[in-house]
Design an enzyme around this catalytic site. Sequence first.
Site, PDB file in Angstrom:
ATOM      1  N   SER A 113       0.789  -1.220   0.000  1.00 28.75           N
ATOM      2  CA  SER A 113       0.000   0.000   0.000  1.00 28.75           C
ATOM      3  C   SER A 113       0.825   1.275   0.000  1.00 28.75           C
ATOM      4  CB  SER A 113      -0.964  -0.037   1.177  1.00 28.75           C
ATOM      5  OG  SER A 113      -1.864   1.029   1.083  1.00 28.75           O
ATOM      6  N   HIS A 114       0.694   2.053   1.068  1.00 34.13           N
ATOM      7  CA  HIS A 114       1.346   3.355   1.122  1.00 34.13           C
ATOM      8  C   HIS A 114       2.800   3.259   1.588  1.00 34.13           C
ATOM      9  CE1 HIS A 114      -0.263   2.228   4.956  1.00 34.13           C
ATOM     10  NE2 HIS A 114       0.591   3.037   5.538  1.00 34.13           N
ATOM     11  N   LYS A 126      -2.101 -10.141   0.697  1.00 36.93           N
ATOM     12  CA  LYS A 126      -3.307 -10.401   1.480  1.00 36.93           C
ATOM     13  C   LYS A 126      -4.313 -11.192   0.666  1.00 36.93           C
ATOM     14  CE  LYS A 126      -5.884  -6.140   0.607  1.00 36.93           C
ATOM     15  NZ  LYS A 126      -6.656  -5.057   1.203  1.00 36.93           N
ATOM     16  N   ASP A 278      -2.636   6.367  -3.403  1.00 36.26           N
ATOM     17  CA  ASP A 278      -1.456   5.730  -2.815  1.00 36.26           C
ATOM     18  C   ASP A 278      -0.908   4.582  -3.668  1.00 36.26           C
ATOM     19  OD1 ASP A 278      -3.498   3.904  -2.346  1.00 36.26           O
ATOM     20  OD2 ASP A 278      -2.650   3.232  -0.449  1.00 36.26           O
ATOM     21  N   ASP A 280      -1.235   1.362  -3.829  1.00 38.27           N
ATOM     22  CA  ASP A 280      -2.122   0.333  -4.394  1.00 38.27           C
ATOM     23  C   ASP A 280      -3.474   0.899  -4.827  1.00 38.27           C
ATOM     24  OD1 ASP A 280      -2.833   0.765  -1.706  1.00 38.27           O
ATOM     25  OD2 ASP A 280      -3.676  -1.240  -1.518  1.00 38.27           O
ATOM     26  N   ASP A 282      -5.944   2.536  -3.223  1.00 42.47           N
ATOM     27  CA  ASP A 282      -7.177   2.540  -2.428  1.00 42.47           C
ATOM     28  C   ASP A 282      -7.337   3.801  -1.574  1.00 42.47           C
ATOM     29  OD1 ASP A 282      -5.203   1.842  -0.657  1.00 42.47           O
ATOM     30  OD2 ASP A 282      -6.186   0.015   0.077  1.00 42.47           O
ATOM     31  N   ARG A 283      -6.291   4.632  -1.503  1.00 38.48           N
ATOM     32  CA  ARG A 283      -6.423   5.867  -0.720  1.00 38.48           C
ATOM     33  C   ARG A 283      -6.613   7.075  -1.630  1.00 38.48           C
ATOM     34  NH1 ARG A 283      -2.583   5.818   4.526  1.00 38.48           N
ATOM     35  NH2 ARG A 283      -2.951   3.652   5.096  1.00 38.48           N
ATOM     36  N   GLU A 365     -10.240   7.776   8.485  1.00 42.25           N
ATOM     37  CA  GLU A 365      -9.499   9.042   8.514  1.00 42.25           C
ATOM     38  C   GLU A 365      -8.190   8.950   7.731  1.00 42.25           C
ATOM     39  OE1 GLU A 365      -6.421   8.747  10.092  1.00 42.25           O
ATOM     40  OE2 GLU A 365      -7.021   6.682  10.522  1.00 42.25           O
ATOM     41  N   LYS A 377     -11.522   0.056   0.030  1.00 41.61           N
ATOM     42  CA  LYS A 377     -11.581   1.493  -0.153  1.00 41.61           C
ATOM     43  C   LYS A 377     -11.058   1.796  -1.555  1.00 41.61           C
ATOM     44  CE  LYS A 377      -7.323   2.417   2.509  1.00 41.61           C
ATOM     45  NZ  LYS A 377      -6.965   1.208   3.258  1.00 41.61           N
ATOM     46  N   ARG A 497      -0.134   6.108  16.658  1.00 40.79           N
ATOM     47  CA  ARG A 497      -1.031   7.073  16.026  1.00 40.79           C
ATOM     48  C   ARG A 497      -1.902   7.698  17.114  1.00 40.79           C
ATOM     49  NH1 ARG A 497       0.239   5.783  10.978  1.00 40.79           N
ATOM     50  NH2 ARG A 497      -0.070   3.702  10.114  1.00 40.79           N
TER      51      ARG A 497
HETATM   52  C1  VG1 Z   1      -3.448   2.046   8.258  1.00 40.72           C
HETATM   53  C2  VG1 Z   1      -4.636   2.962   8.446  1.00 40.72           C
HETATM   54  C3  VG1 Z   1      -5.927   2.186   8.304  1.00 40.72           C
HETATM   55  C4  VG1 Z   1      -5.941   1.490   6.941  1.00 40.72           C
HETATM   56  C5  VG1 Z   1      -4.700   0.625   6.799  1.00 40.72           C
HETATM   57  C6  VG1 Z   1      -4.591  -0.010   5.438  1.00 40.72           C
HETATM   58  O1  VG1 Z   1      -3.466   1.049   9.248  1.00 40.72           O
HETATM   59  O2  VG1 Z   1      -4.581   3.594   9.692  1.00 40.72           O
HETATM   60  O3  VG1 Z   1      -7.014   3.054   8.441  1.00 40.72           O
HETATM   61  O4  VG1 Z   1      -7.079   0.681   6.806  1.00 40.72           O
HETATM   62  O5  VG1 Z   1      -3.531   1.419   6.994  1.00 40.72           O
HETATM   63  O6  VG1 Z   1      -4.550   0.959   4.436  1.00 40.72           O
HETATM   64  P1  VG1 Z   1      -2.553   1.128  10.582  1.00 40.72           P
HETATM   65  O7  VG1 Z   1      -2.819  -0.164  11.303  1.00 40.72           O
HETATM   66  O8  VG1 Z   1      -1.151   1.301  10.108  1.00 40.72           O
HETATM   67  O9  VG1 Z   1      -3.026   2.337  11.312  1.00 40.72           O
HETATM   68  V1  VG1 Z   1      -3.591   0.684   3.075  1.00 40.72           V
HETATM   69  O10 VG1 Z   1      -3.984   1.906   1.955  1.00 40.72           O
HETATM   70  O11 VG1 Z   1      -2.130   0.534   3.810  1.00 40.72           O
HETATM   71  O12 VG1 Z   1      -4.115  -0.812   2.540  1.00 40.72           O
HETATM   72 CO    CO Z   2      -3.486   1.463   0.168  1.00 40.76          CO
END
Ligand code: VG1
Ligand code: CO
Length: 544
Positions: A113-114, A126, A278, A280, A282-283, A365, A377, A497
């Site tokens: 992801s990010h 996943k 981001d 992947d 989804d953000r 958020e 998302k 966080r």
């Molecule tokens: C973070 C975000 C959460 C989101 C998750 C996956 O998780 O806070 O809201 O669903 O990333 O997003 P964490 O456990 O690091 O707070 V992504 O775009 O990384 O699939």
């Molecule tokens: Co993502």
Amino acid sequence: MEIKTVSTTPFDDQRPGTSGLRKKVKVFQQPNYLENFVQSIFDALDGFQGQALVVGGDGRFYNREAIQVIVKMAAANGFGKVIVGRGALLSTPAASCVIRKYGTFGGIILSASHNPGGPDADFGIKYNASNGGPAAENITEAIYSLSLDINEYRIADTADIDLETIAEQKVGDMLVEVIDPVSDYADMMQQLFDFDAMRNLLGSGSFTMSFDAMNAITGPYAREILENRLGAPAGTVLRGEPLEDFGGAHPDPNLVHAKQLVEMMTGDDAPDFGAASDGDGDRNMILGRDFYVTPSDSLAILAANARLVPGYEQGLAGVARSMPTSQAVDRVAEALDIDCYETPTGWKFFGNLLDAGKITLCGEESFGTGSDHVREKDGLWAVLFWLNVLAVRKQAVADIVTDHWQKYGRDVYTRHDYEGVPAAGANELMQGLRDAIGQLKGQDFAAYKVEHSDDFSYTDSVDNSVSSNQGIRILFTNGARIVYRLSGTGTEGATLRVYIEQPEKDPKRLEDDPQEMLSELINLSRSIARIEHHTGRIAPDVIT
Ligand code: VG1
Ligand code: CO
């Protein structure tokens, strides 16, 4: 096809986090590491013989190698078909769309992801179920416990498949279909939104936008939808080529990592609308000229304006937000007289509510917004939703948001991340808070009186499953909140966080800076949790 059964020994660190298993690439490159996890996924599932599996990823380093392994293991384990995006690519929401459209058994998505990509950075994997959504906790826990006991895996001893040509191939008896990763998703967006109105807006000559794909997966999707189908000028999509290392950048669409776009969006010549997605896809981050829309506000505004968009003109069944997401959407739900659910962090908790038709929109958020169109998302979807609203309302982004605050009040909000802190200190900090919960109630901290404090626990209203320890909440009598949790997606140390929020109705203060408006609560968030004592940090690394 020769199937090899390979002996292996377990790794003890394959417990999926908030969104799958995320580790350094080097960890995944250890012999058998990926194979063990994939076999554990298959071992946790029943009834997939002869069925189809979707596989794809965000194009980061190690994506292609991992796809080849998964295809061979799917064949050896008895899947009938694998559907894979050309170039091994599928954005997370597109994978969800493809799973649902073709009614497959499930899918495996490769992404961190990010998180940054490249040989020294992060990789992830996943499993998503047949509804297109991330596997529920009972499955991810089953995968983990199988991974602790694994002693062999099965893999087809065949040549690599051709990932570049849209065509059908065979791996033994299993069919492999390489598909265009973009078209199914783009078609779906065309059905949800008023492309004519959006095309008119983009072609009106008085409206411009920029979309920053951050060298990640949404480049090809955004080019096809924004530039080809909606007629936005070439160059609307910035950094549109998915790169294995995201060009060395951090593909997280926030004010810190999408700095280039944020700078472009300031000043009189700035585009009217800016957005980013981001790694992947989804953000999303939404910007107006000189204006940043917090993700929590964005969810509330989309909910309030849903009827303006064809796919949602019937109205919303209900909405949901993750617990740390601001309460802005709650106020919209109240006005619309629909249910609003509060779930733990992570998209997997929305799945049951979406499947049961209890909610239509949901969000987090952390720049995550989505709806019942898929079970992830969806970054570009949120951008298109905004674009559709802008095309109908013909107002500036900032005006839409301030109108919203005037009507519903504003939930002034910020998140402070303390990244890469020593895990021991972070755990002590959380334990300290947990121990203090009982004494906090009724305590006064200057103007703030604690009304309630707990470690958030969630009971799913569909299957009654309970998820505990989902974050420490301190709720104040004036509606303000401080929430603490540790990240479940990081790959180094711990990330704390801290989510800070306060409702504001005073019209004179509606446009003030959140860091100033929340300064007293921010200080409280540090002193109550003794952040400096436990982490050595006096300030966060990232503020969103
Ligand atoms: C973070 C975000 C959460 C989101 C998750 C996956 O998780 O806070 O809201 O669903 O990333 O997003 P964490 O456990 O690091 O707070 V992504 O775009 O990384 O699939
Ligand atoms: Co993502």
